[in-house]
Design an enzyme around this catalytic site. Structure first.
Site, PDB file in Angstrom:
ATOM      1  N   THR A 125      57.277  41.550  19.690  1.00  0.00           N
ATOM      2  CA  THR A 125      57.148  42.982  19.385  1.00  0.00           C
ATOM      3  C   THR A 125      57.708  43.339  18.011  1.00  0.00           C
ATOM      4  O   THR A 125      58.738  42.809  17.586  1.00  0.00           O
ATOM      5  CB  THR A 125      57.890  43.777  20.480  1.00  0.00           C
ATOM      6  OG1 THR A 125      57.371  43.382  21.731  1.00  0.00           O
ATOM      7  CG2 THR A 125      57.693  45.269  20.304  1.00  0.00           C
ATOM      8  N   GLU A 245      55.773  35.959  32.269  1.00  0.00           N
ATOM      9  CA  GLU A 245      56.824  36.966  32.138  1.00  0.00           C
ATOM     10  C   GLU A 245      56.590  38.122  33.111  1.00  0.00           C
ATOM     11  O   GLU A 245      57.500  38.553  33.829  1.00  0.00           O
ATOM     12  CB  GLU A 245      56.838  37.487  30.705  1.00  0.00           C
ATOM     13  CG  GLU A 245      57.854  38.582  30.442  1.00  0.00           C
ATOM     14  CD  GLU A 245      57.587  39.278  29.108  1.00  0.00           C
ATOM     15  OE1 GLU A 245      56.432  39.685  28.868  1.00  0.00           O
ATOM     16  OE2 GLU A 245      58.527  39.397  28.305  1.00  0.00           O
TER      17      GLU A 245
END
Lengths: 387, 253
Positions: A125, A245
Site C-alpha cells: 500500500t 491474507e
C-alpha cells in the site's frame, strides 16, 4: 461451545489452546494498554513450530496448508490474543513458497522455521494508491546487478519485529506495459540491510496498538537476487498472498466472534438483575444467538476458501467473501457482547473493549468491505466496473 | 530401560461435571475429554528420563473406548515412542474397574518387560487411586505411590512421596511401579512438528480377549448424585460475635 467446524484438526486446536492458556487475558491486556509487542507469546508460538506450519518439512516446518495455518490464527484470537502480531508470517510465507527460487527457499526458510528470522512484513500500500495497486508509484530501477528503489509506502506492519519484508515496486513504467498489472515486481528485503541505508521507517500510533508504519525509500539498493520470481510478474504473485491474507484474517475474525459469544454467554448466565440471570431475557439471548449464527455461517465460507487455496484452485471470490462475512459477523458479536456487558464492557479489565476495537479493524483492513462488494459485483456477477 | 505409561481418557478438568437426570452417572455426551492430568505428569516424567539418557523407549497404554486413541496420540505427540490401545468398552460411560485394568496392564507388562511403570496416582473421574497398587501386587513388584521426586539409580529408584504431614523418601528395587503426584513436574505442551510426527508413530489396537482378561464389572453403581448446594452463610458484626457463635452455635471451640 459447540461449533460446526470439522473436527479433523481438534488435535492441533487442543495443543494450541494449551499453549495459549499460558498467556492469560492479563498478558494480552497489558500489551494492549502499552501498545507493546507480545514478544514472549510470539516466541512461544515460534518455538512450538506453529508459525512454521506452512513451511515444507525439508526446510524445518510441518508442510501444512492454509487450512491449518488459519486454525492457528483462529485459536490465537479465540484465546483472547491478537494474531495481527504474527499473521504476516503466514501469508508472506505463501509468496516465498510458491514463487521464491530454490536458493531463496534454502537461504531463508530453515531460519524462518526456527524463528531466527521473521518474515512478518509486506509493503504494498502507498499513500496515494491504496487498493488501486497497479498505479503504485514506488519504482525499482535495474542498475547493473542491483535495483534502486525510490518511493513511499504506508500501513506497513510489524517492521520493528521482522527481519524480512516483501516489497512490491514498479520495475517497468506504466506507460511501457500492455496491461497495467504487468511491470510490477516483488523483492525480499533484508531489513537490517535496508533501514538507514535508503529506507526510513516512521511509526503510526493508532487505535488498536497495531504496530504499523510509513516507509520512505530514497535510492535503496537491492541486490538483484532479492527479486522473487520473474521481473514484471509481481502483481500476480502478490494476489496469491492477498488471498491467503484475507482467508487468515477471516479465521481471526471467526476466533474473535467465538470469543465474544463465549464471553457474553458466560456473563449473561451469571449476572443477576431483578433476581434472575440477564441471559434469561430474550432481549439478551437473541442478539447473541443471531451473532453466533452469523459466525458459524462465515466459518463455512472460510473453510471453503482454505480448501480451494490448498487445492491450488481459484479462491479470490471465496477468500474475499470469507473476509467480509467473518468481519461483519465478529463485529456483530462484538456489539452484542458489549451490550450484554453493559457498562462493565467499557472497563478494561473485562477485555471486551480491547477486542471490540481490534475486531473493528477488519472491516477496513486489509481491504474494505465496499471494495469486496465491488469485486463480487464486477468479477463474479459480471456487472459494469464501478470505478 | 523401557518405561511403560498407562494413560486414561477422562472428562476434561475444565468441564463442569453434570450428573445425568436419571442419576445413573455423569453426563459425558458432547463433553470435552482429555488425558488424565496425573497421567500427563507421568508421560512428562518418562520423557525427561529419556532425555536424561535413563530410558530408551516409552510405551503408552490406554484401556477404554476407541476414542482413547486421541489420548494416546497426545502422549505420542508429547514424546512417547509407541502406543497400545486396548479397546475394552463401546460406550464412553463404561468405566473399566481398577482390577480389570491392572490385570490387562500386567498382561501387557509380561509381553513388554519394562523396567519401570509410571502412572498417575489416580484418575480425576472416579478418584479410585487403586490401579497402580493392584498392579504392583499382581506383578509382585515394588511400588512407590504419590511421587513428587524420582531419581533412578543403579537397579533402584529413590522416590520422594507426598504423605500426610510431609515428605517421605524411600528407595525401591527395580522393576517398580511409581504413581505420580501433582508436584513431580509440569508437563510440556505438544509442539506442531511433534503432533505431526505422532500421527506416524505405531499404535497397536488390542482387545481384552487378546490377553484373556475378563473386564466385566464386579461393582454396581447404585446412584450418582450432585453434592448438596452450599447454603448461604451469615455475616457477623464483630469478632466477639464470631467467637460467641463458634462457641455456642457451631460448638467448634
Amino acid at each position: 461451545m459447540q461449533t460446526s467446524a470439522p473436527d479433523d484438526h481438534d488435535d492441533l486446536r487442543e495443543a494450541l489452546r494449551a499453549l495459549c492458556a499460558e498467556f492469560p487475558a492479563e498478558y494480552h491486556r497489558r500489551h494492549g494498554a502499552e501498545d507493546s509487542y507480545p514478544e514472549e507469546f510470539i516466541t512461544a508460538l515460534t518455538d512450538a513450530g506453529w508459525l512454521a506450519a506452512m513451511i515444507p518439512e525439508e526446510y524445518g516446518g510441518s508442510g501444512l496448508g492454509l487450512t491449518e495455518a488459519s486454525i492457528v490464527m483462529e485459536e490465537i484470537n479465540r484465546s483472547g490474543g491478537n494474531a495481527g502480531h504474527c499473521h504476516g508470517q503466514m501469508y508472506n510465507m505463501g509468496t516465498l513458497l510458491r514463487h521464491g527460487s530454490d536458493e531463496q527457499k534454502r537461504r531463508y526458510l530453515p531460519k524462518i522455521a526456527t524463528g531466527e528470522l521473521r518474515l512478518q512484513s509486506m509493503a504494498v500500500t502507498e499513500p496515494t494508491t491504496g487498493t488501486d495497486t497497479t498505479k503504485l508509484k514506488t519504482t525499482a530501477v535495474k542498475k547493473g546487478d542491483r535495483y534502486v528503489v525510490n518511493g513511499q509506502k504506508v500501513w506497513i506492519s510489524r517492521i520493528q519485529h521482522s527481519d524480512l519484508m516483501i516489497l512490491l515496486a514498479r520495475t517497468t513504467p506504466l506507460s511501457e506495459v500492455k496491461r497495467k498489472s504487468e511491470g510490477l515486481s516483488i523483492f525480499l528485503v533484508e531489513l537490517d540491510q535496508a533501514i538507514g541505508k535508503g529506507m526510513d521507517v516512521k511509526p503510526i500510533p493508532n487505535m488498536v496498538g497495531h504496530e504499523t508504519n510509513e516507509l520512505f525509500f530514497d535510492d535503496l539498493e537491492l541486490p538483484s537476487e532479492t527479486l522473487i520470481g520473474e521481473e514484471g510478474k509481481g502483481f500476480r504473485y502478490i494476489l496469491d498472498g492477498l488471498n491467503a491474507e484475507r482467508t487468515l484474517i477471516a479465521a481471526e475474525c471467526i476466533g474473535d466472534g467465538y470469543w465474544f459469544i463465549d464471553k457474553a454467554t458466560a456473563y449473561a448466565k451469571e449476572r443477576e438483575v431483578f433476581g434472575r440471570p440477564i441471559g434469561q431475557n430474550q432481549g439478551v439471548q437473541f442478539p447473541l444467538a443471531r451473532a453466533y449464527a452469523g459466525v458459524e455461517a462465515a466459518n463455512l465460507m472460510r473453510f471453503e476458501a482454505c480448501r480451494r487455496f490448498d487445492a491450488m484452485q481459484h479462491c479470490g471470490a471465496q477468500a474475499n467473501m470469507a473476509k467480509m462475512l467473518a468481519a461483519e459477523a465478529s463485529w456483530e458479536a462484538a456489539n452484542a457482547c458489549l451490550q450484554t456487558f453493559g457498562g462493565f464492557g467499557f472497563a478494561e479489565e473485562y477485555d471486551v473493549e480491547r477486542k471490540f476495537r481490534e475486531t473493528r479493524l477488519y472491516q477496513v483492513a486489509p481491504i474494505s468491505t465496499n471494495l469486496i462488494l465491488s469485486y463480487i459485483a464486477e468479477h463474479i456477477l459480471g456487472m459494469p466496473r464501478s470505478f | 530401560m523401557k518405561v511403560l505409561v498407562p494413560v486414561k481418557r477422562v472428562i476434561d478438568y475444565n468441564v463442569k461435571v453434570r450428573v445425568k437426570a436419571d442419576n445413573t452417572g455423569v453426563d459425558l455426551a458432547n463433553v470435552k475429554m482429555s488425558m488424565n492430568p496425573f497421567d500427563e505428569i507421568a508421560v512428562e516424567e518418562a520423557i525427561r528420563l529419556k532425555e536424561a539418557g535413563k530410558a530408551e523407549e516409552i510405551v503408552a497404554v490406554s484401556i477404554g473406548v476407541k476414542q482413547a486413541q486421541e489420548t494416546l496420540r497426545t502422549a505420542l505427540a508429547m514424546g512417547a515412542d509407541r502406543a497400545i490401545l486396548i479397546e475394552a468398552a463401546d460406550d464412553v460411560g463404561t468405566d473399566i474397574e481398577p482390577l480389570a485394568v491392572a490385570k490387562l496392564l500386567k498382561a501387557v507388562i509380561d509381553e513388554e518387560q519394562p523396567g519401570l511403570v509410571l502412572c498417575g496416582k489416580q484418575a480425576i473421574d472416579n478418584d479410585m487411586n487403586a490401579t497402580g497398587q493392584m498392579l504392583a501386587a499382581l506383578l509382585g513388584w515394588s511400588q512407590a505411590t504419590f511421587a513428587s521426586k524420582l531419581e533412578i539409580e543403579d537397579g533402584s529408584a529413590k522416590v520422594t512421596r507426598e504423605v500426610d504431614g510431609g515428605l517421605q523418601v524411600i528407595k525401591v528395587k527395580m522393576p517398580a511401579i511409581v504413581s505420580v503426584d501433582l508436584r513431580l513436574n509440569e508437563p510440556r505442551y505438544a509442539s506442531l512438528p511433534n503432533i505431526m510426527k505422532a500421527k506416524k508413530k505405531p499404535l497397536d489396537t488390542k482387545t481384552p480377549a487378546d490377553y484373556g482378561v475378563d473386564v466385566s464389572p464386579r461393582l454396581a453403581v447404585l446412584k450418582v448424585e450432585e453434592p448438596p448446594a452450599r447454603k448461604a452463610g451469615v455475616k457477623v458484626g464483630s469478632v466477639a460475635e464470631l467467637v460467641e457463635k463458634l462457641k455456642n452455635e457451631a460448638g467448634v471451640i
